[in-house]
Motif scaffolding. Structure first.
Motif, PDB file in Angstrom:
ATOM      1  N   ASN A 102     -22.905  11.723  11.878  1.00 25.26           N
ATOM      2  CA  ASN A 102     -23.409  11.222  13.158  1.00 25.26           C
ATOM      3  C   ASN A 102     -22.285  10.692  14.052  1.00 25.26           C
ATOM      4  O   ASN A 102     -22.478  10.520  15.245  1.00 25.26           O
ATOM      5  N   GLN A 103     -21.102  10.429  13.501  1.00 28.60           N
ATOM      6  CA  GLN A 103     -19.980   9.910  14.281  1.00 28.60           C
ATOM      7  C   GLN A 103     -18.850  10.938  14.435  1.00 28.60           C
ATOM      8  O   GLN A 103     -18.141  10.923  15.430  1.00 28.60           O
ATOM      9  N   ILE A 104     -18.690  11.797  13.436  1.00 28.85           N
ATOM     10  CA  ILE A 104     -17.550  12.703  13.382  1.00 28.85           C
ATOM     11  C   ILE A 104     -17.958  14.110  13.836  1.00 28.85           C
ATOM     12  O   ILE A 104     -18.938  14.660  13.354  1.00 28.85           O
ATOM     13  N   LYS A 105     -17.186  14.659  14.754  1.00 29.13           N
ATOM     14  CA  LYS A 105     -17.432  16.022  15.219  1.00 29.13           C
ATOM     15  C   LYS A 105     -16.824  17.028  14.236  1.00 29.13           C
ATOM     16  O   LYS A 105     -17.432  18.006  13.879  1.00 29.13           O
ATOM     17  N   ARG A 106     -15.583  16.754  13.805  1.00 32.77           N
ATOM     18  CA  ARG A 106     -14.913  17.590  12.812  1.00 32.77           C
ATOM     19  C   ARG A 106     -13.793  16.786  12.172  1.00 32.77           C
ATOM     20  O   ARG A 106     -13.444  15.699  12.628  1.00 32.77           O
ATOM     21  N   TYR A 107     -13.228  17.357  11.127  1.00 31.99           N
ATOM     22  CA  TYR A 107     -12.147  16.676  10.412  1.00 31.99           C
ATOM     23  C   TYR A 107     -11.147  17.705   9.910  1.00 31.99           C
ATOM     24  O   TYR A 107     -11.444  18.896   9.827  1.00 31.99           O
ATOM     25  N   GLU A 108      -9.960  17.234   9.562  1.00 30.72           N
ATOM     26  CA  GLU A 108      -8.935  18.033   8.903  1.00 30.72           C
ATOM     27  C   GLU A 108      -8.390  17.195   7.765  1.00 30.72           C
ATOM     28  O   GLU A 108      -8.019  16.039   7.965  1.00 30.72           O
ATOM     29  N   LEU A 109      -8.352  17.763   6.581  1.00 31.86           N
ATOM     30  CA  LEU A 109      -7.830  17.070   5.406  1.00 31.86           C
ATOM     31  C   LEU A 109      -6.897  18.025   4.684  1.00 31.86           C
ATOM     32  O   LEU A 109      -7.331  19.066   4.186  1.00 31.86           O
ATOM     33  N   ASN A 110      -5.612  17.699   4.673  1.00 30.54           N
ATOM     34  CA  ASN A 110      -4.613  18.590   4.090  1.00 30.54           C
ATOM     35  C   ASN A 110      -3.675  17.837   3.157  1.00 30.54           C
ATOM     36  O   ASN A 110      -3.220  16.739   3.484  1.00 30.54           O
ATOM     37  N   VAL A 111      -3.393  18.458   2.032  1.00 33.08           N
ATOM     38  CA  VAL A 111      -2.345  18.004   1.133  1.00 33.08           C
ATOM     39  C   VAL A 111      -1.298  19.103   1.197  1.00 33.08           C
ATOM     40  O   VAL A 111      -1.570  20.253   0.850  1.00 33.08           O
ATOM     41  N   THR A 112      -0.105  18.771   1.673  1.00 31.87           N
ATOM     42  CA  THR A 112       0.887  19.791   1.982  1.00 31.87           C
ATOM     43  C   THR A 112       1.923  19.954   0.877  1.00 31.87           C
ATOM     44  O   THR A 112       2.171  19.028   0.093  1.00 31.87           O
ATOM     45  N   ASN A 113       2.542  21.130   0.847  1.00 28.60           N
ATOM     46  CA  ASN A 113       3.590  21.412  -0.135  1.00 28.60           C
ATOM     47  C   ASN A 113       4.857  20.606   0.122  1.00 28.60           C
ATOM     48  O   ASN A 113       5.685  20.468  -0.777  1.00 28.60           O
ATOM     49  N   ASN A 114       5.013  20.084   1.326  1.00 32.40           N
ATOM     50  CA  ASN A 114       6.194  19.261   1.595  1.00 32.40           C
ATOM     51  C   ASN A 114       5.945  17.784   1.305  1.00 32.40           C
ATOM     52  O   ASN A 114       6.721  16.941   1.707  1.00 32.40           O
ATOM     53  N   GLY A 115       4.840  17.477   0.603  1.00 33.74           N
ATOM     54  CA  GLY A 115       4.659  16.141   0.068  1.00 33.74           C
ATOM     55  C   GLY A 115       3.882  15.154   0.905  1.00 33.74           C
ATOM     56  O   GLY A 115       4.119  13.949   0.791  1.00 33.74           O
TER      57      GLY A 115
END
Length: 156
Positions: free
Chosen positions: A51-64
């Motif tokens: 109800n509050q969030i339109k979208r999200y991005e959650l990333n764990v990257t290879n560069n730490g």
């Protein structure tokens, strides 16, 4: 003759060691990061904030880095990031159907940035990132903790 046998022993030991190491399968940081990314993608619970969030991005990257960005319906954006080497511990509050994962760092190591907020754009530091998750069994949480610890071995 003694030099020859010594050189022969060293060569044989080196060859045997090389042979044994060739069959070992050391896991790499990319494998740990891949597991964490897959776990967070599969278990992220958008319904806790839909109800509050339109979208999200959650990333764990290879560069730490672990990066979490939320875009609110009112235009505000929150961004959290921390270096995986700064991971200290984690807690999960909830049950197997839904809960929140608290990723804690060693100090004020989480970068927090907000954009288009009523109070203006704010840059600050925090000690944790909170991620809403669903369908988490104890074994899943143990594997997440294990992978974080493999990336960043804790020193006593």
């Amino acid at each position: 003759m003694k030099k020859f046998t010594l050189c022969l022993k060293i060569s044989l030991i080196s060859a045997l060691s090389l042979f044994l190491f060739s069959f070992s399968d050391p896991e790499s940081i990319e494998q740990y990061v891949g597991f964490l990314q897959k776990s967070f993608t599969e278990h992220y619970d958008f319904s806790q904030e839909s109800n509050q969030i339109k979208r999200y991005e959650l990333n764990v990257t290879n560069n730490g880095f672990c990066r979490y960005k939320r875009y609110f319906t009112n235009g505000k954006t929150e961004y959290f990031a921390f270096k995986l080497s700064k991971f200290k511990d984690m807690d999960y509050y909830g049950d197997t159907s839904s809960g929140k994962l608290y990723l804690r760092t060693k100090g004020d190591d989480v970068i927090v940035q907000t954009y288009k907020d009523r109070g203006g754009d704010v840059d600050s530091m925090a000690t944790q990132v909170i991620i809403p998750l669903k369908n988490m069994e104890a074994e899943d949480l143990n594997l997440i903790r294990e992978n974080f610890n493999k990336i960043n071995p804790q020193t006593p």
